[in-house]
Design an enzyme around this catalytic site. Structure first.
Site, PDB file in Angstrom:
ATOM      1  N   LYS A 173       0.844  -1.207   0.000  1.00 32.97           N
ATOM      2  CA  LYS A 173       0.000   0.000   0.000  1.00 32.97           C
ATOM      3  C   LYS A 173       0.875   1.250   0.000  1.00 32.97           C
ATOM      4  CE  LYS A 173      -3.927  -2.267   2.206  1.00 32.97           C
ATOM      5  NZ  LYS A 173      -4.598  -2.619   3.453  1.00 32.97           N
ATOM      6  N   GLN A 183      -4.498  -1.018   9.521  1.00 35.60           N
ATOM      7  CA  GLN A 183      -4.426  -2.377   8.977  1.00 35.60           C
ATOM      8  C   GLN A 183      -5.038  -3.368   9.975  1.00 35.60           C
ATOM      9  OE1 GLN A 183      -3.228  -3.253   5.810  1.00 35.60           O
ATOM     10  NE2 GLN A 183      -4.121  -5.223   6.350  1.00 35.60           N
ATOM     11  N   ASP A 231     -10.959   3.259   4.079  1.00 37.97           N
ATOM     12  CA  ASP A 231     -11.395   1.862   3.994  1.00 37.97           C
ATOM     13  C   ASP A 231     -12.920   1.765   3.896  1.00 37.97           C
ATOM     14  OD1 ASP A 231      -9.377  -0.028   3.811  1.00 37.97           O
ATOM     15  OD2 ASP A 231      -8.928   0.007   5.960  1.00 37.97           O
TER      16      ASP A 231
END
Ligand code: NDP
Length: 302
Positions: free
Chosen positions: A55, A99, A122
């Site tokens: 990422k 994460q 997200d």
């Protein structure tokens, strides 16, 4: 023998990332800084480390600024929330990603709720989940958004099609079902308590497999001509004794489906492209700019 078209998520993602990089430089010219994405990793889970690294690399390649925060596995929830609160008010940061999974002593819901919904790249915050549910613009979870783009690119108008989503997680299954509903599909959500999965799958024009169970969807269940999006990532031991990655759909589905995504190289690359897209969307919204158009008309989600 039928051979399905392979939906090349890797190529589509590369194309999107190039478009995003152009939009990022236009943003930087206009605003005087590049969009910033903060990624928080707690602990040393090997898979999470790989995801965070890729990422970070993708963020930099798109011309965005990447802020990486690596915290020890023993970090307290209070300390983690404090970091998020700091990032929430940091003007250089347009997107915040924590994460998952987090260590057991940390409440994932509390962490996600702490993220400013306008920076929730997200799309996991209940505010964004609610906006998706009622059909209002918000940040949409990356994996289902990527799946939808692949479907629309391949099928065009999805209206009236029977779609079966296998899996009901907040990350993939549920938002996927909402997106398909918004496209006027007839949607069925299957899960571990579904009585006859084969029967449910048989009626689908579109199958989204997101159960995380190796090759659980048998090719004999698939309606000839169906489009299959395989989200699953399962590590198994191959015949040679070597570890390999397989999806949730049996490999022989290629003989029945009209199109399918490979694993790897299908949905995975699209997830990262959609993360960059969400970061840019968040940056534009925060800067009061209209979203820089980067998706083809047929890719628009509404
Ligand atoms: P979860 O474990 O959170 O959810 C799995 C879902 O599948 C649950 O709703 C579960 O049902 C359902 N399920 C489990 N077993 C069965 C079964 N035998 N029959 C029908 N349904 C079943 O996983 P995620 O949603 O986070 O991820 C799903 C898969 O997608 C994983 O393999 C993951 O690695 C992959 N993934 C891939 C991404 C990518 O970028 N390619 C990104 C995100 C995920 P129940 O609710 O009843 O327990």
């Amino acid at each position: 023998m039928n051979t399905a078209t392979i939906i090349d998520g890797k190529a589509r993602a590369a194309e999107l990332r190039e478009q995003i990089a152009h939009a990022v430089s236009a943003f930087a010219m206009e605003v005087g800084r590049a969009p910033g994405l903060a990624v928080i990793l707690v602990g040393e889970d090997p898979a999470s480390q790989i995801y965070v690294r890729s990422k970070g690399r993708a963020t930099a390649e798109a011309g965005m600024v990447s802020f990486e925060h690596r915290l020890d596995v023993t970090v307290s929830q209070v300390e983690l929330l404090k970091l998020i609160e700091t990032l929430n008010v940091d003007n250089r940061v347009d997107g915040i990603l924590v994460q998952l999974p987090l260590p057991q002593h940390i409440d994932e819901d509390a962490v996600i709720s702490c993220i400013d919904p306008s920076k929730d790249v997200d799309g996991f915050h209940v505010m964004n989940a609610g906006l998706l549910m009622v059909g209002k613009p918000g940040l949409v979870p990356c994996t289902p958004l990527g799946c939808l783009l692949l479907l629309k690119q391949h099928l065009g108008d999805l209206s009236g099609l029977e779609a079966v989503v296998i899996g009901r997680s907040n990350i993939v299954g549920k938002p996927m079902a909402q997106l398909l509903l918004a496209e006027s599909c007839t949607v069925t959500i299957a899960h571990s308590r579904t009585r006859d999965l084969a029967d449910v799958v048989r009626r689908a024009d579109i199958i989204i497999a997101a159960a995380g169970r190796a090759e659980i969807v048998k090719s004999s269940w698939i309606k000839p001509g169906a489009t299959v999006i395989d989200v699953g990532i399962n590590r198994v031991t191959g015949e040679s004794g070597k570890a390999k990655i397989v999806g949730d759909v049996e490999a022989t589905a290629i003989e029945v489906a009209s199109a399918l995504t490979p694993v790897p190289g299908g949905v995975g690359p699209m997830t990262i492209a959609m993360l960059l897209r969400n970061a840019l969307t968040a940056a534009c919204a925060r800067a009061g700019l209209p979203e820089i158009p980067l998706l083809a008309r047929s890719d628009q989600t509404s």
